[in-house]
Design a protein around this motif. Structure first.
Motif, mmCIF file in Angstrom:
data_model
loop_
_atom_site.group_PDB
_atom_site.id
_atom_site.type_symbol
_atom_site.label_atom_id
_atom_site.label_comp_id
_atom_site.label_asym_id
_atom_site.label_seq_id
_atom_site.Cartn_x
_atom_site.Cartn_y
_atom_site.Cartn_z
ATOM 1 N N THR A 254 0.813 -1.221 0.000
ATOM 2 C CA THR A 254 0.000 0.000 0.000
ATOM 3 C C THR A 254 0.846 1.270 0.000
ATOM 4 N N ASP A 255 2.128 1.139 -0.313
ATOM 5 C CA ASP A 255 3.024 2.296 -0.312
ATOM 6 C C ASP A 255 2.941 3.023 -1.647
ATOM 7 N N PRO A 256 2.430 4.263 -1.670
ATOM 8 C CA PRO A 256 2.352 5.001 -2.934
ATOM 9 C C PRO A 256 3.709 5.237 -3.590
ATOM 10 N N VAL A 257 4.800 5.158 -2.799
ATOM 11 C CA VAL A 257 6.119 5.312 -3.402
ATOM 12 C C VAL A 257 6.338 4.246 -4.468
ATOM 13 N N HIS A 258 5.735 3.078 -4.260
ATOM 14 C CA HIS A 258 5.897 1.993 -5.211
ATOM 15 C C HIS A 258 4.991 2.146 -6.431
ATOM 16 N N MET A 259 4.218 3.210 -6.463
ATOM 17 C CA MET A 259 3.413 3.496 -7.643
ATOM 18 C C MET A 259 4.287 3.999 -8.784
ATOM 19 N N LEU A 260 5.488 4.473 -8.445
ATOM 20 C CA LEU A 260 6.424 4.951 -9.461
ATOM 21 C C LEU A 260 7.425 3.864 -9.796
ATOM 22 N N ASN A 261 7.983 3.960 -10.987
ATOM 23 C CA ASN A 261 9.093 3.093 -11.346
ATOM 24 C C ASN A 261 10.229 3.345 -10.355
ATOM 25 N N GLN A 262 10.796 2.277 -9.806
ATOM 26 C CA GLN A 262 11.803 2.440 -8.763
ATOM 27 C C GLN A 262 13.116 3.024 -9.282
ATOM 28 N N ASN A 263 13.234 3.152 -10.600
ATOM 29 C CA ASN A 263 14.386 3.837 -11.193
ATOM 30 C C ASN A 263 14.118 5.318 -11.402
ATOM 31 N N ALA B 284 13.344 10.651 -8.628
ATOM 32 C CA ALA B 284 12.839 11.081 -7.319
ATOM 33 C C ALA B 284 12.969 9.967 -6.290
ATOM 34 N N ILE B 285 12.769 8.717 -6.723
ATOM 35 C CA ILE B 285 12.875 7.581 -5.816
ATOM 36 C C ILE B 285 14.337 7.301 -5.466
ATOM 37 N N THR B 286 15.188 7.266 -6.488
ATOM 38 C CA THR B 286 16.598 6.951 -6.236
ATOM 39 C C THR B 286 17.269 8.009 -5.370
ATOM 40 N N ILE C 154 19.404 9.762 -0.102
ATOM 41 C CA ILE C 154 19.425 10.700 1.033
ATOM 42 C C ILE C 154 19.188 9.967 2.345
ATOM 43 N N LYS C 155 18.227 9.047 2.355
ATOM 44 C CA LYS C 155 17.933 8.315 3.582
ATOM 45 C C LYS C 155 19.137 7.494 4.033
ATOM 46 N N ASP C 156 19.832 6.885 3.079
ATOM 47 C CA ASP C 156 21.007 6.080 3.434
ATOM 48 C C ASP C 156 22.189 6.969 3.815
ATOM 49 N N MET D 280 27.299 24.264 -7.116
ATOM 50 C CA MET D 280 26.457 23.558 -6.157
ATOM 51 C C MET D 280 25.106 23.258 -6.792
ATOM 52 N N GLU D 281 24.632 22.038 -6.604
ATOM 53 C CA GLU D 281 23.334 21.629 -7.138
ATOM 54 C C GLU D 281 22.324 21.542 -5.996
ATOM 55 N N ILE D 282 21.079 21.875 -6.309
ATOM 56 C CA ILE D 282 20.000 21.796 -5.310
ATOM 57 C C ILE D 282 18.869 20.986 -5.907
ATOM 58 N N GLN D 283 18.430 19.956 -5.185
ATOM 59 C CA GLN D 283 17.370 19.072 -5.672
ATOM 60 C C GLN D 283 16.324 18.853 -4.580
ATOM 61 N N TRP D 284 15.083 18.671 -5.013
ATOM 62 C CA TRP D 284 13.992 18.349 -4.089
ATOM 63 C C TRP D 284 13.878 16.838 -3.917
ATOM 64 N N ALA D 285 13.464 16.419 -2.735
ATOM 65 C CA ALA D 285 13.248 14.996 -2.460
ATOM 66 C C ALA D 285 12.241 14.879 -1.320
ATOM 67 N N GLY D 286 11.963 13.648 -0.892
ATOM 68 C CA GLY D 286 11.056 13.422 0.229
ATOM 69 C C GLY D 286 9.691 12.922 -0.210
ATOM 70 N N LEU D 287 8.917 12.424 0.754
ATOM 71 C CA LEU D 287 7.618 11.825 0.458
ATOM 72 C C LEU D 287 6.651 12.817 -0.168
ATOM 73 N N THR D 288 6.606 14.035 0.351
ATOM 74 C CA THR D 288 5.679 15.023 -0.197
ATOM 75 C C THR D 288 6.028 15.335 -1.642
ATOM 76 N N TYR D 289 7.310 15.419 -1.931
ATOM 77 C CA TYR D 289 7.752 15.666 -3.307
ATOM 78 C C TYR D 289 7.459 14.459 -4.192
ATOM 79 N N ILE D 290 7.674 13.255 -3.680
ATOM 80 C CA ILE D 290 7.415 12.044 -4.462
ATOM 81 C C ILE D 290 5.941 11.947 -4.822
#
Length: 863
Positions: A41-50, A53-55, A60-62, A680-690
């Motif tokens: 039931t994880d919406p994160v898995h609704m996207l291709n794992q490649n 945004a997912i990678t 970041i979490k690791d 310097m590069e700036i990127q968005w991430a996180g559940l809300t962004y995903i």
């Protein structure tokens, strides 16, 4: 085609027992799929794992040893401060006990989970199943460390509330300390003390157990809190997982409920229990076989695929109701049931074939979206529709042949249909189309224009918390906690420099740690990070230039960017971001405590010195700081951003505004060893962004799928009727239905969200069904009568009644979904109701009006 048609029809009529035996065997085989069922039931898995945004989020979490979090909020019933010795003691006890919660997969959440738990095979060993959800990184009053100076003037990190305060003065001092700390202000508690938060990071792999954890937390809270206390549980993980659990309950309750209502309506129309059981059995077979195929293929049951039974139920019944209606109307004309069945099946073969093919195309086109669960959903529905057509051709005749002669031959019309409600409504449609065809066509055009204006008002937005109704406990918790605290929706802003070659290699950094930074590697060398930071500090004195997050201009940029986001408001003047935590906040707090200076360090040496001071005073060797910046060369950092809302439109608004900010505030650029520019590069991430990325891909994918399917269906209509003009006519009810439904969404202010995006494929599949039946029967009737006026009259004596019965059966049949507690199920019910009514009425009024006015211009149609 004629040979195929004859063979498939005759197989059901001549070998009914064989057909039933095959159905029984396939159903038994399908039941063996249940032990292999897997849910996700994880919406994160609704996207291709490649997906980038997912990678990036996984990286970041690791890299920073962070995990997804759920949030517990604690308030008093009367709205007074929770900063009293008694309440803080209870909060302390609850926090400590949360740390001991174990994951027990043998303890299902509800009866449906128990069934799945019994049938499912969990390969994990017992030790893994009983792991703790969290260890010592809960972010709460009882667990966080404050930065202080001891009596010797040394900077130390000391637990903020190692033990609850003994008196009110100590409680007040605790609140004051919170409000004076940029790391905790409005995050751990509201400034007025009316609510306190407990932020619970989930162990890796435990996100899908958020609902279970929330229930354990409820038990703990109920044990410690009194009637004077209130507590709430919120956050995207628990909202998503709670929806997943309740979703399966709704599927088990409302899908059969809708089937029961359909059964009752069929009995109301046909008054023959034995015969009307056939379409219900057919629908059950279709759903069972389709879900078994999905499970056998190794796919998990996602949020979308859980709705497959509800989608397949009406589609599977459609052809059966057409067969029953035609059989009901014509049975009295035949003395032998075989002749009656052959005639009915022959007459309906092509219309049902093409309506099924168009529906298959509509759903199979979802495979082009490239979103794995959407592909699985579309292909499974397409497979189920094909099954339903085959069963309609074979099972319905076979089932009818096994009934007694009296039952089947007594099915014909014997009552006075002129007095039936169905006939009265159909005659009303006939009168409108016959007496005012010009008005009907003009009204259709005006309606389409107005609907197009409504479509332009549609707002694309989604938020998994909105999938619950307003009075749901998740929605209540979301409203209260995001009003009082910094926010329960998390996003990350990732700052990084490309990896560059260094003359002096830095020691390797181990990421083998628990979710929030308690390094497991410290069992072998507990001072590894500390030594590394000391070396980095020495290096910073030798190498004051070059790309690094430690550079003061980078720290300043991060701080200024955070301030911009903190002060950002939407068009209504509401703050979207309640809190941001960056490395600049840590450095500012160190400066305030150690040097009584709240300004940020202005040299790289000072930045490293501040970081060294923080780490040297931290018993955990700076693990909290390493959640915001990586050790060593410090080429990466992140900002934790707490949103007060999880709406995708707000996430997009912040992204757009920050992009504009960066245009006027360029990021720092350095010169590499070889003279190259390092930016310097700036990127968005996180559940809300995903979630925002997921919706973007869904909306784009579904829109392209709908357009592609529309074109394909139009080509099929031209091929079916061997005429471009007839193809255009067949698409008119579909076109009007789509524009009206989506126009109504725009005017009603309903967000275009994921459930509606998915339902768009249903609109195309069902809306064209009635038009195909009407036009095909009209052409066949006209071929026999060679008179347009007589054809017009005849169409309302049989075919129109069958269509209207189908409209009522499906639209009313799914009205129980209106009362479901989950919004997507209500949306499905409303869509079914709207699609069937609009497409049915449009077919029975607009198409006859077109025949009335333009029949001389339509090929192969005699006047």
């Amino acid at each position: 085609m004629k040979s195929f048609k004859k063979n498939i029809i005759e197989f059901g009529i001549e070998r009914p027992k064989t057909v039933i035996m095959i159905c029984v065997m396939l159903t038994l085989v399908s039941l063996f799929a249940l032990p292999s069922i897997k849910t996700d039931t994880d919406p994160v898995h609704m996207l291709n794992q490649n997906n980038p945004a997912i990678t990036l989020y996984s990286q970041i979490k690791d890299e920073f040893n962070t995990r997804d979090m759920i949030v517990v909020g604690v308030m008093s019933h009367d709205g007074s401060s929770v900063f009293t010795p008694e309440r803080l003691a209870r909060i302390h006890a609850v926090t400590r006990e949360i740390l001991t919660v174990e994951d027990e997969r043998s303890d299902p959440d509800h009866w449906f989970s128990k069934l799945v738990n019994i049938l499912s095979v969990h390969p994990e060993d017992d030790a893994k199943n009983l792991r703790l959800f969290v260890k010592e990184d809960v972010f709460s009053l009882s667990t966080v460390d404050d930065i202080i100076l001891n009596a010797s003037g040394e900077l130390l990190l000391k637990p903020l509330m190692d033990t609850p305060p003994e008196n009110q003065q100590e409680a007040d001092q605790l609140l004051a300390a919170l409000n004076n700390n940029p790391l905790f202000m409005n995050k751990l508690a509201a400034a007025d003390g009316t609510i306190a938060g407990i932020y619970i990071p989930l162990e890796k792999g435990k996100k899908d157990r958020s609902y279970f954890l929330s229930k354990k937390i409820e038990d703990i809270a109920n044990k410690h809190f009194t009637d004077d206390d209130r507590f709430f549980i919120s956050g995207l993980p628990v909202a998503e997982n709670t929806f997943g659990n309740e979703m399966f309950i709704q599927m088990a309750v409302y899908a059969p409920g809708a089937g029961l209502v359909i059964f009752i309506l069929l009995y109301f129309f046909f008054r023959n229990l034995a015969l009307i059981a056939a379409p219900m059995i057919l629908a059950l077979l279709t759903v069972t076989w389709s879900m078994a195929a999905l499970i056998f293929s190794g796919q998990s049951i996602h949020i979308m695929s859980s709705m497959i039974p509800i989608f397949l139920m009406p589609i599977a019944v459609l052809d059966s109701v057409h067969i029953l209606s035609t059989l009901h109307d014509q049975m009295n004309r035949y003395s032998d049931r075989k002749d009656a069945l052959r005639h009915v099946m022959d007459e309906l073969f092509l219309p049902m074939l093409f309506t099924s093919v168009t529906t298959v195309v509509g759903f199979a086109s979802l495979a082009t979206t490239g979103i794995p669960p959407v592909v699985v959903f579309g292909v499974t529905i397409a497979f189920g529709v094909a099954l339903a057509w085959i069963l309609s051709m074979v099972f319905i005749p076979a089932y009818s042949m096994l009934l007694s002669e009296k039952t089947i031959m007594g099915f014909g019309r014997i009552e006075d249909d002129k007095k039936s409600v169905v006939m009265e409504v159909v005659h009303m449609f006939k009168g409108i189309a016959n007496q005012a065809p010009h008005v009907v066509i003009v009204a259709a055009l005006v309606t389409m224009v107005i609907s197009i204006f409504g479509i332009r008002q549609i707002i694309i937005n989604d938020n998994p918390v909105r999938w619950f109704k307003e009075d749901h406990v998740i929605r209540k918790a979301d409203r209260i906690m995001n009003k009082k605290l910094a926010g329960t929706y998390w996003a990350n802003l990732y700052f990084s420099f490309p990896e560059v070659k260094s003359e002096k290699a830095e020691p390797a950094v181990s990421n083998d740690s628990d979710p929030f930074g308690n390094d497991k590697g410290m069992e072998t060398d507990e001072f590894a990070d500390f030594s590394m930071e000391a070396n980095a500090f020495a290096d910073s004195l030798e190498k004051p230039s070059g790309p690094s997050i430690r550079n003061p201009e980078v720290i300043q940029y991060i701080d200024q960017a955070a301030n911009f986001l903190r002060n950002l408001k939407n068009e209504e003047g509401d703050s979207l971001i309640g809190g941001i935590t960056t490395i600049a906040d840590v450095l500012r707090k160190v400066g305030m405590v150690a040097f009584n200076d709240s300004s940020l360090p202005d040299t790289r040496e000072k930045v490293s010195q501040y970081m060294f001071l923080f780490e040297s005073g931290d018993p955990k060797k700076g693990s909290d700081m390493w959640k915001l910046i990586n050790p060593g060369d410090s080429l990466h950092a992140q900002a934790w951003i707490q949103f007060k809302t999880g709406d995708n439109q707000n996430m997009q608004f912040v992204i757009d505004q920050f992009a504009d900010y960066m245009k006027t505030h360029p990021v720092p650029v350095y010169e590499g060893a070889n003279g190259e520019k390092i930016t310097m590069e700036i990127q968005w991430a996180g559940l809300t962004y995903i979630n925002k990325v997921w919706q973007d891909e869904m909306v784009t994918g579904m829109a392209m799928s709908l357009i592609g399917s529309f074109v394909i269906v139009f080509v099929m209509m031209v091929f079916l009727f061997r005429s471009f003009k007839w193809g255009v006519v067949a698409m008119l009810p579909l076109s009007l239905t789509i524009t009206m439904i989506y126009g109504a969404i725009g005017f009603a202010g309903k967000f275009y969200d994921i459930p509606i995006a998915v339902l768009s494929s249903l609109t195309l599949g069902l809306s064209v069904d009635f038009a195909i039946h009407f036009i095909q029967h009209a052409r066949q009737t006209n071929e026999k009568l060679n008179n347009a006026e007589q054809t017009f009259q005849e169409m309302f004596e049989g075919t129109a009644q069958a269509i209207w019965r189908n409209v009522l059966v499906i639209s009313i049949g799914f009205s129980p979904l209106f009362f479901a507690p989950l919004v997507p199920y209500v949306t499905v019910g409303a869509f079914f109701f709207g699609i069937m009514l609009v497409s049915g009425i449009t077919t029975l009024i607009l198409l006859p009006a077109i025949l009335k006015l333009f029949s001389p211009m339509l090929p192969s149609f005699e006047n």
